[in-house]
Scaffold this motif. Structure first.
Motif, PDB file in Angstrom:
ATOM      1  N   GLN A 105       5.538   5.574   3.199  1.00  0.00           N
ATOM      2  CA  GLN A 105       4.100   5.802   3.082  1.00  0.00           C
ATOM      3  C   GLN A 105       3.435   5.674   4.443  1.00  0.00           C
ATOM      4  O   GLN A 105       3.874   4.910   5.296  1.00  0.00           O
ATOM      5  N   HIS A 106       2.376   6.453   4.635  1.00  0.00           N
ATOM      6  CA  HIS A 106       1.621   6.417   5.892  1.00  0.00           C
ATOM      7  C   HIS A 106       0.747   5.171   5.950  1.00  0.00           C
ATOM      8  O   HIS A 106       0.494   4.623   7.014  1.00  0.00           O
ATOM      9  N   ASP A 107       0.281   4.746   4.796  1.00  0.00           N
ATOM     10  CA  ASP A 107      -0.564   3.577   4.656  1.00  0.00           C
ATOM     11  C   ASP A 107      -0.455   3.128   3.204  1.00  0.00           C
ATOM     12  O   ASP A 107       0.118   3.847   2.388  1.00  0.00           O
ATOM     13  N   PHE A 108      -1.017   1.975   2.870  1.00  0.00           N
ATOM     14  CA  PHE A 108      -0.918   1.512   1.489  1.00  0.00           C
ATOM     15  C   PHE A 108      -1.448   2.575   0.522  1.00  0.00           C
ATOM     16  O   PHE A 108      -2.559   3.080   0.675  1.00  0.00           O
TER      17      PHE A 108
ATOM     18  N   PHE B 291      -0.786   5.574   0.249  1.00  0.00           N
ATOM     19  CA  PHE B 291      -0.880   6.920   0.846  1.00  0.00           C
ATOM     20  C   PHE B 291       0.543   7.354   1.192  1.00  0.00           C
ATOM     21  O   PHE B 291       1.042   7.129   2.274  1.00  0.00           O
TER      22      PHE B 291
ATOM     23  N   VAL C  26      -2.054  -6.483   1.497  1.00  0.00           N
ATOM     24  CA  VAL C  26      -2.878  -5.804   2.509  1.00  0.00           C
ATOM     25  C   VAL C  26      -4.376  -6.074   2.299  1.00  0.00           C
ATOM     26  O   VAL C  26      -5.223  -5.384   2.862  1.00  0.00           O
TER      27      VAL C  26
END
Length: 247
Positions: free
Chosen positions: A127-130, A132, A222
């Motif tokens: 994932q690119h970010d949580f 995402f 996060v």
């Protein structure tokens, strides 16, 4: 490799069939899952259609693979290049070859390998970010199949592969899946029944608003205040390894 599957669409998406898709290629000893990214609904696009087309094209690409030289990245690249529907999705393809399991995973779907009641392998989430995830998209948007992680994993008769979308892995910890697999194997259940039981357990946990689910734990890590399970489409594709080769 003997496989079975279960798909439970999100209760709100039952009429449209949900956004997950999967396949079982028995002759080619391959399985796969894709999870259409739900955010497309905000612009009136059913990403489930992209996932379904990607899966259909993956099956065709697998059937076109040269005998004895299965390449999961090549399969995914061919499938992606032929997929024209609007939307985006994750992708996970796993095949049994004479080298063991040969797989590719892109995004937050994935698979585990269970041996004697323990998880001996788990494909990492991309994932690119949580929340995402990496995702394939028609045209030039999204991530490329080349970003997918490729794995070659030795397996033995008696091993069990559990592939699924994030609706499974966001709600059940690996040890819970492994325990359910072990119980089913001891009871002599067929892969289809085992997949149904695991999917039902994931749905039960998704509806639990108090339990610390894997998704809730990741969200809290996060900085989000999130409790309970995550209601989602749930796909489980489960395979018993009965031979260590593709013979």
């Amino acid at each position: 490799m003997i496989s079975g599957s279960c798909y439970l669409p999100h209760p709100d998406k039952e009429e449209t069939g949900g956004e997950d898709a999967h396949f079982i290629c028995r002759e080619e000893q391959a399985i796969g899952v894709a999870d259409g990214v739900g955010g497309w609904a905000d612009v009136g696009v059913n990403a489930g259609l992209f996932a379904q087309e990607l899966i259909s094209n993956s099956v065709r690409a697998i059937q076109e693979e040269p005998k004895g030289s299965f390449d999961p990245k090549r399969v995914l690249e061919k499938a992606h290049s032929c997929t024209k529907a609007k939307g985006s999705s994750t992708a996970c393809i796993v095949a049994l070859t004479d080298k063991g399991l040969h797989a590719i995973n892109l995004g937050d779907s994935g698979f585990i390998v269970v041996r004697d009641g323990s998880t001996i392998f788990r494909s990492p989430v991309q994932q690119h970010d949580f929340n995402f995830t990496y995702q394939l998209e028609s045209g030039n948007g999204g991530d490329l199949p080349s970003s997918g992680e490729v794995f070659v994993i030795p397996v033995a008769p008696g091993d069990v592969i559990v592939a699924g979308t994030d609706g499974l892995f966001d709600n059940l910890y690996d040890n819970e899946i492994s325990a359910a697999v072990m119980h089913a194997v001891r009871a002599g259940l067929e892969p289809q029944v085992t997949a149904q039981r695991i999917a039902a357990l994931a749905r039960e946990r998704a509806l639990d608003k108090t339990r610390l689910s894997p998704f809730a734990a990741a969200a809290q890590e996060v900085g989000f205040r999130y409790y309970g399970g995550k209601l989602d489409d749930i796909t489980v594709v489960l395979s018993y390894i009965t031979s260590s080769t593709s013979e």
